[in-house]
Scaffold this motif. Structure first.
Motif, mmCIF file in Angstrom:
data_model
loop_
_atom_site.group_PDB
_atom_site.id
_atom_site.type_symbol
_atom_site.label_atom_id
_atom_site.label_comp_id
_atom_site.label_asym_id
_atom_site.label_seq_id
_atom_site.Cartn_x
_atom_site.Cartn_y
_atom_site.Cartn_z
ATOM 1 N N THR A 7 0.835 -1.186 0.000
ATOM 2 C CA THR A 7 0.000 0.000 0.000
ATOM 3 C C THR A 7 0.871 1.237 0.000
ATOM 4 O O THR A 7 2.066 1.166 0.284
ATOM 5 N N GLY A 8 0.276 2.349 -0.386
ATOM 6 C CA GLY A 8 1.055 3.572 -0.467
ATOM 7 C C GLY A 8 0.268 4.748 0.054
ATOM 8 O O GLY A 8 -0.957 4.709 0.132
ATOM 9 N N ILE A 9 1.019 5.777 0.413
ATOM 10 C CA ILE A 9 0.362 6.984 0.903
ATOM 11 C C ILE A 9 1.230 8.179 0.509
ATOM 12 O O ILE A 9 2.451 8.117 0.550
ATOM 13 N N ARG A 10 0.563 9.237 0.052
ATOM 14 C CA ARG A 10 1.310 10.410 -0.422
ATOM 15 C C ARG A 10 1.734 11.295 0.746
ATOM 16 O O ARG A 10 0.896 11.620 1.601
ATOM 17 N N PRO A 11 2.979 11.699 0.777
ATOM 18 C CA PRO A 11 3.424 12.593 1.862
ATOM 19 C C PRO A 11 3.088 14.047 1.546
ATOM 20 O O PRO A 11 3.922 14.798 1.042
ATOM 21 N N VAL A 43 7.169 10.334 -5.035
ATOM 22 C CA VAL A 43 7.150 10.646 -6.471
ATOM 23 C C VAL A 43 5.709 10.969 -6.902
ATOM 24 O O VAL A 43 5.467 11.917 -7.639
ATOM 25 N N GLN A 44 4.785 10.183 -6.362
ATOM 26 C CA GLN A 44 3.377 10.465 -6.678
ATOM 27 C C GLN A 44 2.946 11.817 -6.105
ATOM 28 O O GLN A 44 2.203 12.558 -6.738
ATOM 29 N N ALA A 45 3.425 12.141 -4.922
ATOM 30 C CA ALA A 45 3.094 13.445 -4.336
ATOM 31 C C ALA A 45 3.634 14.575 -5.210
ATOM 32 O O ALA A 45 3.018 15.632 -5.343
ATOM 33 N N SER A 138 2.489 4.683 -12.961
ATOM 34 C CA SER A 138 3.494 4.646 -11.901
ATOM 35 C C SER A 138 2.991 3.831 -10.701
ATOM 36 O O SER A 138 3.752 3.092 -10.068
ATOM 37 N N GLN A 139 1.702 3.963 -10.429
ATOM 38 C CA GLN A 139 1.150 3.186 -9.310
ATOM 39 C C GLN A 139 1.126 1.681 -9.636
ATOM 40 O O GLN A 139 1.308 0.849 -8.747
ATOM 41 N N ALA A 140 0.943 1.360 -10.916
ATOM 42 C CA ALA A 140 1.022 -0.054 -11.320
ATOM 43 C C ALA A 140 2.452 -0.557 -11.105
ATOM 44 O O ALA A 140 2.669 -1.711 -10.718
ATOM 45 N N ALA A 141 3.412 0.315 -11.332
ATOM 46 C CA ALA A 141 4.814 -0.050 -11.078
ATOM 47 C C ALA A 141 5.047 -0.250 -9.579
ATOM 48 O O ALA A 141 5.710 -1.207 -9.165
ATOM 49 N N ASP A 142 4.478 0.634 -8.758
ATOM 50 C CA ASP A 142 4.579 0.476 -7.290
ATOM 51 C C ASP A 142 4.143 -0.924 -6.881
ATOM 52 O O ASP A 142 4.793 -1.596 -6.078
ATOM 53 N N ILE A 143 2.995 -1.302 -7.420
ATOM 54 C CA ILE A 143 2.362 -2.546 -6.973
ATOM 55 C C ILE A 143 3.128 -3.772 -7.474
ATOM 56 O O ILE A 143 3.437 -4.686 -6.719
ATOM 57 N N ASP A 156 -12.215 4.901 -3.770
ATOM 58 C CA ASP A 156 -11.751 5.859 -4.791
ATOM 59 C C ASP A 156 -10.555 5.326 -5.582
ATOM 60 O O ASP A 156 -10.281 5.793 -6.687
ATOM 61 N N GLN A 157 -9.861 4.345 -5.012
ATOM 62 C CA GLN A 157 -8.647 3.842 -5.665
ATOM 63 C C GLN A 157 -8.895 2.612 -6.545
ATOM 64 O O GLN A 157 -7.984 2.147 -7.219
ATOM 65 N N LEU A 158 -10.114 2.093 -6.531
ATOM 66 C CA LEU A 158 -10.380 0.872 -7.300
ATOM 67 C C LEU A 158 -10.030 0.991 -8.789
ATOM 68 O O LEU A 158 -9.456 0.062 -9.360
#
Ligand code: TRP
Length: 333
Positions: A7-11, A43-45, A138-143, A156-158
């Motif tokens: 899981t991820g969270i934006r700072p 990076v997402q932030a 990029s989030q697909a890469a995270d996962i 919201d993330q589905l």
């Protein structure tokens, strides 16, 4: 073999009760049952805050402190900084060929975020950057970098998980079976409401109770919380369901909830004393988190070393995926 959670969270700011009850509380449980990876998605932030790097940097540490103070245990969960895992950036480039622009623009999460941006900054679609529209890639890469089996997210993330699954399928189709299709682990906790009664607690809405709020701030915020507007005098009966004070009494599990409810309905409880009771309980609830925060603030080198170790661990895991991906794509030299 334990399944892998990613899981991820934006700072982008400190954690508030919405984050805690909506996500982090669940992670505290999951870290005992799964191989857990928690990404600080800097990076997402930056896709939203590329012109404000100091804000993102500061919040990487703030977020780490918040998470550790809540009880994320670095012995159980790998806590790491996204930007330090260059494999994620590489995978993003490779996956970008597998996604059409039309598909990205149709992603409901991206779509609604673009609409929000337009509402904020005027109707010049041109302010939407390539990096922003592409963040689902990029989030697909995270996962996939971590072979995530289960992705704990809110509703919201589905669409982002679905987009990741599509990328995985396309990759496997073209380059051979390499990546794992993740499943969303949908959060069952309802959205946490704000002090003003808004359906969502959020930083930009100015209606949040932060985990790091001190006693004085808590007191001020709760005193300003929206109550049943039909109740004017102290002994007017009221409807607890219309009152944010009652809502938070329930959220943090006041053991006297039944009394609060029946007294409120009978008009036997004034809002001021009800708020004072909530302030007291909220401080009790936050105190252990505040105590740990104090410890980490006093010992920043401990936070640094937890992040360093987590990031090294994460890097090793991502390297394994990278090797397989490059081999499949015939770019290992
Ligand atoms: N997009 C998520 C959010 O805004 C954060 C995130 C980044 C994430 N990378 C992730 C969530 C990977 C799940 C998996 O909340």
């Amino acid at each position: 073999m334990k399944k892998t959670i990613l899981t991820g969270i934006r700072p982008t700011g400190n954690l508030h009760l919405g984050h805690y009850f909506g996500a982090v509380k669940n992670w505290l449980k999951l870290q005992n049952e799964y191989e857990t990876n928690i990404e600080i998605a800097d990076v997402q932030a930056l896709t939203d805050n590329f012109d404000n790097p100091s804000k993102v940097r500061k919040n990487v540490y703030e977020l780490a402190i918040d998470l550790l103070s809540c009880g994320i245990n670095p012995e159980k969960a790998t806590l790491y900084i996204q930007s330090q895992i260059s494999e994620i950036a590489e995978l993003t480039v490779f996956y970008s060929n597998l996604v059409t622009m039309a598909r990205l623009y149709r992603n409901p999460t991206v779509k609604s975020e673009i609409t929000q941006k337009k509402a904020l900054f005027g109707n010049s679609g041109e302010s939407v950057t390539y990096g922003f529209v592409g963040y689902p890639v990029s989030q697909a890469a995270d996962i996939t970098a971590f072979n995530g089996d289960l992705i704990p997210v809110g509703e919201d993330q589905l669409p982002l998980i679905e987009q990741c699954r599509e990328i995985v399928r396309k990759f496997n189709n073209i380059y051979g079976e390499t990546l794992k299709e993740p499943d969303a682990l949908l959060s069952t906790s309802p959205r946490i409401k704000g002090l003003d009664g808004n359906e969502k607690m959020g930083k930009s809405l100015g209606n949040a109770i932060y985990l790091c709020d001190n006693e004085e701030t808590i007191s001020k915020k709760i005193m300003s919380a929206v109550t049943d507007t039909n109740k004017i005098r102290k002994d007017d009966p009221a409807e607890p369901e219309k009152c944010m004070v009652f809502y938070y009494h329930k959220l943090i599990e006041n053991p006297n909830l039944d009394t609060v409810c029946s007294e409120c309905k009978k008009g036997a409880r004034g809002c001021v004393s009800c708020k004072k009771e909530l302030i007291n309980n909220m401080n009790k609830f936050l105190e252990p988190i505040r105590e740990k925060r104090k410890y980490y603030e006093k010992n920043p080198e401990i936070v640094e070393s937890i992040l360093k170790k987590g990031t090294e661990e994460a890097k090793q895991k991502a390297k394994v995926t990278m090797k397989k991906v490059k081999k499949a794509m015939m770019i290992e030299y």
